[in-house]
Design a protein around this motif. Structure first.
Motif, mmCIF file in Angstrom:
data_model
loop_
_atom_site.group_PDB
_atom_site.id
_atom_site.type_symbol
_atom_site.label_atom_id
_atom_site.label_comp_id
_atom_site.label_asym_id
_atom_site.label_seq_id
_atom_site.Cartn_x
_atom_site.Cartn_y
_atom_site.Cartn_z
ATOM 1 N N SER A 26 0.831 -1.209 0.000
ATOM 2 C CA SER A 26 0.000 0.000 0.000
ATOM 3 C C SER A 26 0.866 1.260 0.000
ATOM 4 O O SER A 26 0.605 2.208 -0.739
ATOM 5 C CB SER A 26 -0.915 -0.015 1.220
ATOM 6 O OG SER A 26 -1.622 1.183 1.317
ATOM 7 N N THR A 27 1.905 1.283 0.841
ATOM 8 C CA THR A 27 2.799 2.436 0.907
ATOM 9 C C THR A 27 3.540 2.618 -0.417
ATOM 10 O O THR A 27 3.664 3.735 -0.919
ATOM 11 C CB THR A 27 3.816 2.258 2.054
ATOM 12 O OG1 THR A 27 3.092 2.101 3.273
ATOM 13 C CG2 THR A 27 4.756 3.431 2.162
ATOM 14 N N PHE A 28 4.002 1.523 -1.011
ATOM 15 C CA PHE A 28 4.705 1.603 -2.290
ATOM 16 C C PHE A 28 3.776 2.144 -3.380
ATOM 17 O O PHE A 28 4.145 3.046 -4.122
ATOM 18 C CB PHE A 28 5.250 0.228 -2.692
ATOM 19 C CG PHE A 28 5.898 0.239 -4.044
ATOM 20 C CD1 PHE A 28 7.173 0.743 -4.214
ATOM 21 C CD2 PHE A 28 5.221 -0.230 -5.169
ATOM 22 C CE1 PHE A 28 7.781 0.768 -5.467
ATOM 23 C CE2 PHE A 28 5.812 -0.203 -6.420
ATOM 24 C CZ PHE A 28 7.091 0.294 -6.568
ATOM 25 N N VAL A 29 2.563 1.601 -3.459
ATOM 26 C CA VAL A 29 1.617 2.023 -4.494
ATOM 27 C C VAL A 29 1.259 3.493 -4.315
ATOM 28 O O VAL A 29 1.290 4.268 -5.270
ATOM 29 C CB VAL A 29 0.351 1.130 -4.494
ATOM 30 C CG1 VAL A 29 -0.742 1.729 -5.370
ATOM 31 C CG2 VAL A 29 0.703 -0.273 -4.974
ATOM 32 N N SER A 30 0.935 3.912 -3.088
ATOM 33 C CA SER A 30 0.539 5.309 -2.883
ATOM 34 C C SER A 30 1.698 6.268 -3.143
ATOM 35 O O SER A 30 1.491 7.383 -3.604
ATOM 36 C CB SER A 30 -0.021 5.521 -1.474
ATOM 37 O OG SER A 30 0.972 5.316 -0.500
ATOM 38 N N GLY A 31 2.927 5.849 -2.880
ATOM 39 C CA GLY A 31 4.079 6.711 -3.119
ATOM 40 C C GLY A 31 4.555 6.717 -4.558
ATOM 41 O O GLY A 31 5.332 7.577 -4.958
ATOM 42 N N ASN A 32 4.105 5.755 -5.354
ATOM 43 C CA ASN A 32 4.595 5.630 -6.730
ATOM 44 C C ASN A 32 3.455 5.534 -7.735
ATOM 45 O O ASN A 32 3.617 4.911 -8.779
ATOM 46 C CB ASN A 32 5.484 4.385 -6.841
ATOM 47 C CG ASN A 32 6.716 4.497 -5.998
ATOM 48 O OD1 ASN A 32 7.589 5.303 -6.269
ATOM 49 N ND2 ASN A 32 6.781 3.710 -4.937
ATOM 50 N N LEU A 33 2.316 6.128 -7.435
ATOM 51 C CA LEU A 33 1.136 6.003 -8.288
ATOM 52 C C LEU A 33 1.381 6.529 -9.702
ATOM 53 O O LEU A 33 1.002 5.873 -10.673
ATOM 54 C CB LEU A 33 -0.054 6.729 -7.637
ATOM 55 C CG LEU A 33 -1.418 6.308 -8.106
ATOM 56 C CD1 LEU A 33 -1.603 4.806 -7.986
ATOM 57 C CD2 LEU A 33 -2.488 7.019 -7.318
ATOM 58 N N GLU A 34 2.022 7.677 -9.836
ATOM 59 C CA GLU A 34 2.271 8.237 -11.174
ATOM 60 C C GLU A 34 3.180 7.310 -11.988
ATOM 61 O O GLU A 34 2.942 7.068 -13.161
ATOM 62 C CB GLU A 34 2.902 9.624 -11.053
ATOM 63 C CG GLU A 34 1.932 10.664 -10.546
ATOM 64 C CD GLU A 34 2.597 12.002 -10.323
ATOM 65 O OE1 GLU A 34 3.782 12.172 -10.682
ATOM 66 O OE2 GLU A 34 1.919 12.877 -9.774
ATOM 67 N N TRP A 35 4.205 6.806 -11.350
ATOM 68 C CA TRP A 35 5.128 5.907 -12.023
ATOM 69 C C TRP A 35 4.409 4.621 -12.426
ATOM 70 O O TRP A 35 4.595 4.125 -13.539
ATOM 71 C CB TRP A 35 6.304 5.612 -11.096
ATOM 72 C CG TRP A 35 7.249 4.604 -11.658
ATOM 73 C CD1 TRP A 35 8.249 4.836 -12.546
ATOM 74 C CD2 TRP A 35 7.253 3.199 -11.385
ATOM 75 N NE1 TRP A 35 8.887 3.663 -12.839
ATOM 76 C CE2 TRP A 35 8.292 2.627 -12.130
ATOM 77 C CE3 TRP A 35 6.483 2.365 -10.584
ATOM 78 C CZ2 TRP A 35 8.584 1.283 -12.108
ATOM 79 C CZ3 TRP A 35 6.777 1.022 -10.554
ATOM 80 C CH2 TRP A 35 7.809 0.495 -11.308
ATOM 81 N N LEU A 36 3.603 4.062 -11.509
ATOM 82 C CA LEU A 36 2.869 2.832 -11.817
ATOM 83 C C LEU A 36 1.907 3.049 -12.984
ATOM 84 O O LEU A 36 1.782 2.200 -13.856
ATOM 85 C CB LEU A 36 2.096 2.349 -10.584
ATOM 86 C CG LEU A 36 2.950 1.720 -9.490
ATOM 87 C CD1 LEU A 36 2.119 1.494 -8.246
ATOM 88 C CD2 LEU A 36 3.547 0.421 -9.967
#
Length: 182
Positions: free
Chosen positions: A139-149
């Motif tokens: 969850s922390t990874f996704v929320s911190g990297n949403l634009e990249w994802l």
């Protein structure tokens, strides 16, 4: 300067906490109760620290730590009465993972030149291991990297998703038969 009396304190000190999961930390102070009585009065029995300390009729307890969100549930400065247990409580939520430091500072409020000032009696430094679950890490990874994802995963696969959706939609629609009789 004021003569300080002696009293006992007991407080819970968790060794481990879960990331973003709040926990209540409590400190009890008494001029008449024994350390054992204070320890048995604490709600949490994870790990309890206790000590004999100097006290005044007004005390302040402060809990701090950079890797935590700390909310005082009772006033930090309180009156201390003989025969009554004084209680401090905080809701502590870890905001960073790994080993985090938590500091409890106990101060006597004394009168100096007709002004009330804190006299630090004791500071306790505790290192608490903050664990992060796999779900929280994702969850922390996704929320911190949403634009990249979005740019690297969702955009390239969107034509395939659209094609699948169109195929499914076309399959569910009745055939268009213009030559059929009404």
């Amino acid at each position: 300067m004021t003569n300080l009396e002696w009293g006992n304190i007991a407080f819970d000190t968790p060794k481990k906490m879960q990331f973003e999961e709040p926990k209540t930390i409590e400190l009890l102070l008494s001029s008449t109760k024994s350390v054992q009585e204070l320890q048995s009065s604490l709600k949490s029995h994870e790990q309890i620290e206790s000590e004999r300390v100097q006290i005044s009729n007004r005390m302040e307890a402060d809990l701090s730590g950079q890797g935590f969100k700390i909310e005082a549930l009772v006033p930090q400065e309180q009156a201390v009465y003989r025969g009554k247990t004084t209680q401090w409580k905080w809701e502590v939520t870890p905001t960073k993972d790994g080993n985090q430091n938590l500091y409890l500072t106990l101060s006597a409020i004394i009168n100096v030149s007709n002004q009330k000032v804190p006299l630090v009696i004791r500071t306790f430094d505790k290192t608490i291991k903050v664990d992060v679950s796999v779900g929280q890490q994702i969850s922390t990874f996704v929320s911190g990297n949403l634009e990249w994802l979005w740019a690297s995963i969702l955009v390239p696969i969107s034509p395939f998703i659209w094609k699948w959706y169109k195929k499914k939609r076309d399959k569910n629609q009745p055939p268009n038969n213009p030559g059929a009789a009404d």
